[in-house]
Design an enzyme around this catalytic site. Structure first.
Site, PDB file in Angstrom:
ATOM      1  N   GLY A  76       0.815  -1.203   0.000  1.00 53.30           N
ATOM      2  CA  GLY A  76       0.000   0.000   0.000  1.00 53.30           C
ATOM      3  C   GLY A  76       0.848   1.251   0.000  1.00 53.30           C
ATOM      4  O   GLY A  76       0.609   2.185  -0.762  1.00 53.30           O
ATOM      5  N   ALA A  77       1.869   1.270   0.864  1.00 51.93           N
ATOM      6  CA  ALA A  77       2.752   2.427   0.961  1.00 51.93           C
ATOM      7  C   ALA A  77       3.939   2.034   1.827  1.00 51.93           C
ATOM      8  O   ALA A  77       3.945   0.981   2.465  1.00 51.93           O
ATOM      9  CB  ALA A  77       2.026   3.632   1.567  1.00 51.93           C
ATOM     10  N   MET A  78       4.953   2.898   1.858  1.00 49.11           N
ATOM     11  CA  MET A  78       6.168   2.619   2.621  1.00 49.11           C
ATOM     12  C   MET A  78       6.641   3.883   3.313  1.00 49.11           C
ATOM     13  O   MET A  78       6.743   4.944   2.707  1.00 49.11           O
ATOM     14  CB  MET A  78       7.254   2.078   1.678  1.00 49.11           C
ATOM     15  CG  MET A  78       8.557   1.749   2.359  1.00 49.11           C
ATOM     16  SD  MET A  78       8.340   0.465   3.625  1.00 49.11           S
ATOM     17  CE  MET A  78       9.656   0.910   4.760  1.00 49.11           C
ATOM     18  N   GLU A  79       6.968   3.738   4.607  1.00 49.35           N
ATOM     19  CA  GLU A  79       7.225   4.866   5.494  1.00 49.35           C
ATOM     20  C   GLU A  79       8.654   5.383   5.471  1.00 49.35           C
ATOM     21  O   GLU A  79       9.109   5.996   6.447  1.00 49.35           O
ATOM     22  CB  GLU A  79       6.878   4.467   6.932  1.00 49.35           C
ATOM     23  CG  GLU A  79       7.819   3.427   7.570  1.00 49.35           C
ATOM     24  CD  GLU A  79       7.368   2.001   7.432  1.00 49.35           C
ATOM     25  OE1 GLU A  79       7.830   1.148   8.200  1.00 49.35           O
ATOM     26  OE2 GLU A  79       6.536   1.732   6.537  1.00 49.35           O
ATOM     27  N   ASN A  80       9.397   5.195   4.391  1.00 54.28           N
ATOM     28  CA  ASN A  80      10.784   5.634   4.335  1.00 54.28           C
ATOM     29  C   ASN A  80      10.952   7.032   4.944  1.00 54.28           C
ATOM     30  O   ASN A  80      10.178   7.939   4.651  1.00 54.28           O
ATOM     31  CB  ASN A  80      11.264   5.682   2.880  1.00 54.28           C
ATOM     32  CG  ASN A  80      10.837   4.472   2.097  1.00 54.28           C
ATOM     33  OD1 ASN A  80      11.225   3.366   2.378  1.00 54.28           O
ATOM     34  ND2 ASN A  80      10.001   4.706   1.082  1.00 54.28           N
ATOM     35  N   HIS A 132      -1.172   6.401   8.587  1.00 54.06           N
ATOM     36  CA  HIS A 132      -0.385   5.244   9.031  1.00 54.06           C
ATOM     37  C   HIS A 132       1.091   5.450   8.726  1.00 54.06           C
ATOM     38  O   HIS A 132       1.960   5.274   9.600  1.00 54.06           O
ATOM     39  CB  HIS A 132      -0.902   3.984   8.341  1.00 54.06           C
ATOM     40  CG  HIS A 132      -0.182   2.738   8.719  1.00 54.06           C
ATOM     41  ND1 HIS A 132      -0.614   1.888   9.712  1.00 54.06           N
ATOM     42  CD2 HIS A 132       0.966   2.181   8.247  1.00 54.06           C
ATOM     43  CE1 HIS A 132       0.224   0.881   9.835  1.00 54.06           C
ATOM     44  NE2 HIS A 132       1.198   1.027   8.948  1.00 54.06           N
ATOM     45  N   GLU A 133       1.394   5.815   7.484  1.00 53.99           N
ATOM     46  CA  GLU A 133       2.808   5.965   7.116  1.00 53.99           C
ATOM     47  C   GLU A 133       3.446   7.153   7.831  1.00 53.99           C
ATOM     48  O   GLU A 133       4.618   7.088   8.227  1.00 53.99           O
ATOM     49  CB  GLU A 133       2.952   6.101   5.604  1.00 53.99           C
ATOM     50  CG  GLU A 133       2.319   4.974   4.799  1.00 53.99           C
ATOM     51  CD  GLU A 133       2.771   3.585   5.232  1.00 53.99           C
ATOM     52  OE1 GLU A 133       3.918   3.438   5.679  1.00 53.99           O
ATOM     53  OE2 GLU A 133       1.968   2.638   5.120  1.00 53.99           O
TER      54      GLU A 133
END
Length: 853
Positions: A258-262, A294-295
């Site tokens: 869904g997404a990535m919190e880099n 969330h991210e």
């Protein structure tokens, strides 16, 4: 058959890294087929590890051009997973490791590491993608600050942290916060940004940018507002402020997750960024708000404090899911959000717990960590946080979180570290509660009651069924929020929390004026299956009068579930109790329309299959489908007048708004349209489709038509209107499969895989057909086995190019043992065919092997 037991990694074998990294300098010279990555890594021995160890650097698919230690070239020969420098060749103390490697992003179809998506360079490094970029100790407990230089003729060059320099064909970035390599990110492309600014509570000015392809910037406004709401909320509720000068989000078309919190550079699947009223449903808007939050929340619960090893994954994911659930409740409706979260938990995590893929929130072992980004780690992990908050109270929870942030900022931590701050902050012994992290399976709580002369005794018994590798279970601490209702529905006892910490416990309530009706597990206070025999009259009373919104909803669902079970097993029909209770609820204008929309739904087919299986029956997908359609028709005919009135009343005049009020009204309207189609032949649905000015109503009305075997003309119109929009075309694909008649579902899905727009290497598009087939329960499980064969064919094909997505999609088969022997034989044959295919990824080998065990 191949060996189905590749070597696992065990939590018990954890050892501290022999070397730590003090600093990382990376230079990228981008080229689609020959990107050069130059790395200079300052390495030092770890004082907490045994001395004199070799230096092991992870690396996969890398062409080593040159390597040196302290400037002296060395000869190193990589193996399949990295390279080893003997301890005898390492200097004393700290040293610089330098390397130059070549990689081919354009050929990276696995979408892990550095890859290309429609001309854009982007990365995905969680969990172990960084080793596909350069040689490095790629584990989450090795944390270091990064400096990055990117060289390319593309106009936008992004990485983690703050920008420190830019010029023709280059850009440099510095991230001062130590981070594990899985949080590294790079994006380069021809992009445009929606820009804004945010001032933190600490006075830091932060530049906010959402980067998209030209033309998509008009669909980023909601995502930007959601980001700012998230930043404000985290300051107000958790006292966590942002810590860099820039926060970048990039929308990517090809993305496994869904997404990535880099850190400072969040990379998102485009479907969770882009939205307009015409192209996105209200559910899409809600997903964007939730996933943006969330991210962003990961900046503290995941980035500033990360996990020591991948077994601790829920430490960051369970906590951050809980935080995004809190946020969405505050932004919208706590009652509706809680119901939605429980529905998701039951549909995904209970299903996981009830099959061969069951595992604890903290697994003991894994072969491929990508296979453990699961509902158990995420959603059940969040439920554990929720129970902790309930057990220690909101003040105790806040104190524990403050201590957690103060003590562990900048560290890689464990579940033990997490529980220790709660024990210290609240004085509570959590040794028994810890079993929730190590014990797989959904606990069952059986209820019995006694009533005599004003004295009511409630007895609760817990047991957890065996799961793979865990035949015996120990008692858990289960918080049971409950209240008591009188015969007229009045509340005799407001909500209190009982703690069930033994196999059996009894609780007595004195001096009651009449035999009470217990309202148990209010707010779904624990992730358990409640077995409480109740009459239909009692459930109808709860549906009408319970003060707890979740239990009110669940009473209606259980009433419908009981009726549908009887229809499947005995050929019964819905009685007046259910229809009358549904009518009362439907017409109660004091209730949130979003709540009424949820309460109007019948339990889904997979839900019914699971509940029949748990009751000791072999579920028949055909009988379930037929019974549910009969019930839908009977409800529609009985409530046709009320449903028609709701369709008229729940319009949302004026400019479109994605707020909770208007979204709730549209949800109820679409639900009413869908039901009404069974009574009016789709006349109202066709009218709503023709008049719709938003995707929620257009797609909902078309789905209603498809559900009764109509909608062909509307589908053709829908495609002509939206063929240019890739995210809407995903919806077009999925709707046709989800709503297909069972006997035609596989045929329709197969036909869609031959459509010119079916780009099977794009994860969103693959899920829109093959994943959607799994959502058509009776179609997927049609007795001819055509759907099983089609899914297996595509899993084999996708596994060769994108093992991660293929392995996750294999979970369509995870419940195969609940069905009849003929269907089991068909599915087993397909699973064995997958296992026999050469070559097969570690991802798929582990998943299918576990399902066959």
């Amino acid at each position: 058959m191949r060996d189905t037991t590749p070597q696992p990694i065990y939590l018990a074998d954890y050892q501290p890294p022999p070397f730590l990294v003090e600093h990382v300098d990376l230079t990228f010279r981008l080229h689609p087929n020959a990107t050069r990555v130059l790395a200079r890594i300052r390495v030092k021995p770890n004082p907490e590890a045994a001395p004199g160890q070799n230096l092991r650097l992870d690396g996969e698919g890398l062409k080593l051009i040159a390597a040196s230690i302290e400037g002296t070239p060395i000869t190193a020969t990589p193996d399949a997973t990295g390279l080893t420098i003997p301890a005898s060749e390492l200097p004393e103390g700290g040293f610089d490791w330098e390397s130059e490697v070549e990689i081919a992003p354009e050929g990276n179809t696995a979408l892990e590491g550095l890859y290309m998506s429609r001309g854009m360079y982007c990365t995905q490094c969680e969990a172990e993608g960084f080793r596909k970029i350069t040689f490095y100790p790629d584990r989450p407990d090795v944390m270091a600050p990064f400096r990055v230089r990117i060289e390319s003729d593309l106009p936008v060059l992004l990485s983690n942290g703050n920008p420190t320099g830019v010029g023709p064909g280059w850009a440099e970035w510095d991230d001062p916060h130590p981070k594990p390599a899985y949080l590294f990110a790079l994006v380069a492309g021809d992009l445009v940004a929606t820009k804004d600014r945010f001032t933190t509570v600490e006075g830091r000015e932060v530049a906010l940018n959402i980067w998209v392809r030209q033309g998509d910037e008009v669909k980023t406004g909601y995502a930007m507002e959601a980001l700012k709401r998230s930043m404000i909320w985290d300051e107000q509720v958790y006292a966590r402020a942002y810590d860099l000068d820039v926060f970048n989000i990039v929308a990517v078309d090809d993305f496994n997750m869904g997404a990535m919190e880099n850190k400072g550079l969040n990379i998102f699947n485009a479907r969770y960024v882009l939205a307009s009223p015409e192209t996105a449903t209200d559910a899409d808007y809600a997903s964007i708000e939730r996933i943006i939050a969330h991210e962003y929340f990961h900046n503290w619960t995941g980035n500033r404090i990360t996990c020591r090893d991948w077994f601790q994954l829920s430490l960051k994911e369970g906590l951050t899911v809980f935080r995004d659930q809190q946020f969405m409740g505050d932004m919208r409706s706590h009652a509706v959000k809680r119901i939605e979260d429980v529905l998701t938990l039951r549909a995904r995590q209970f299903r996981e717990d009830d099959g061969p893929l069951a595992h604890p929130v903290r697994p003991e072992s894994y072969v491929e960590i990508n296979n453990f980004y699961t509902a158990t780690v995420y959603e059940k992990g969040a439920e554990l946080i929720r129970m902790l908050q309930l057990l220690v109270g909101e003040d105790g929870y806040a104190a524990a979180l403050d201590l957690y942030f103060d003590r562990h900022d900048g560290q890689a931590c464990t579940i033990e570290d997490w529980l220790a701050v709660f024990e210290e902050a609240t004085g509570r012994d959590l040794s028994q509660f810890k079993r929730w992290y190590s014990q797989a399976g959904t606990p069952r709580v059986d209820v019995s009651e006694e009533w005599q002369d004003g004295r009511y005794t409630l007895t609760l018994r817990q047991h957890t069924p065996p799961t793979p590798g865990q035949p015996l279970k120990e008692p858990l601490v289960i918080p049971v929020a409950m209240g008591l209702l009188g015969p007229d529905g009045a509340e005799l006892l407001p909500t209190k929390v009982l703690e069930l910490d033994a196999p059996e416990a009894s609780f007595t309530f004195e001096e009651l004026p009449a035999r009470p009706l217990p309202s148990l597990l209010r707010g779904f206070s624990a992730p358990v299956a409640l077995n409480h025999a109740m009459t239909s009259e009692a459930r109808a009373l709860m549906l009408a009068h319970d003060t707890d919104p979740y239990n009110r909803f669940e009473a209606g669902q259980q009433l419908a579930r009981d009726i549908l079970h009887a229809m499947v097993l005995e050929g019964a029909k819905p009685g007046p109790d259910y229809l009358d209770a549904l009518r009362v609820m439907l017409c109660d204008d004091s209730l949130d329309p979003a709540f009424r929309a949820l309460a109007l739904r019948l339990p889904g087919q997979d839900d019914l299959a699971a509940s029949l299986h748990q009751a000791g029956h072999v579920p028949d997908p055909d009988a379930i489908h037929a019974a549910r359609r009969t019930a839908l028709r009977m409800v529609a005919e009985a409530l046709a007048s009320e449903l028609g009135q709701l369709v008229a009343e729940m319009t949302t005049p004026g400019p479109y708004s994605a707020d909770a009020r208007d979204a709730g009204r549209r949800a109820l309207r679409v639900q009413a349209v869908g039901l009404l189609a069974f009574a009016d032949g789709g006349a109202k649905a066709a009218e709503v489709f023709a008049q719709a000015n938003n995707m929620t109503e257009q797609l909902g009305a078309w789905g209603a038509l498809l559900g009764i075997g109509a909608g062909a003309a509307e589908g053709a119109q829908f495609y002509r209107q939206w063929a240019h929009d890739r995210l809407v075309v995903d919806k077009w694909f999925a709707a046709q499969v989800i709503h297909a008649a069972p006997e035609r579902a596989a045929e329709i899905a197969r036909g869609l895989t031959e459509h010119a727009d079916f780009d099977w290497k794009n994860p969103n598009r693959f899920r829109s057909v093959i994943g959607a087939l799994g959502m058509n329960h009776a179609g997927f499980h049609h007795k001819d086995g055509a759907a099983y064969r089609l899914v297996a064919d595509w899993l084999i094909r996708l596994d060769a190019v994108n093992p991660q997505t293929a392995a996750r999609m294999s979970t369509l088969f995870e419940t195969w043992r609940r069905y009849d022997t003929d269907r089991q034989a068909l599915i087993r044959s397909e699973l064995e065919r997958i296992m026999e295919h050469e070559p097969l990824s570690r991802d798929m080998t582990e998943m299918v092997g576990r399902m066959l065990e």
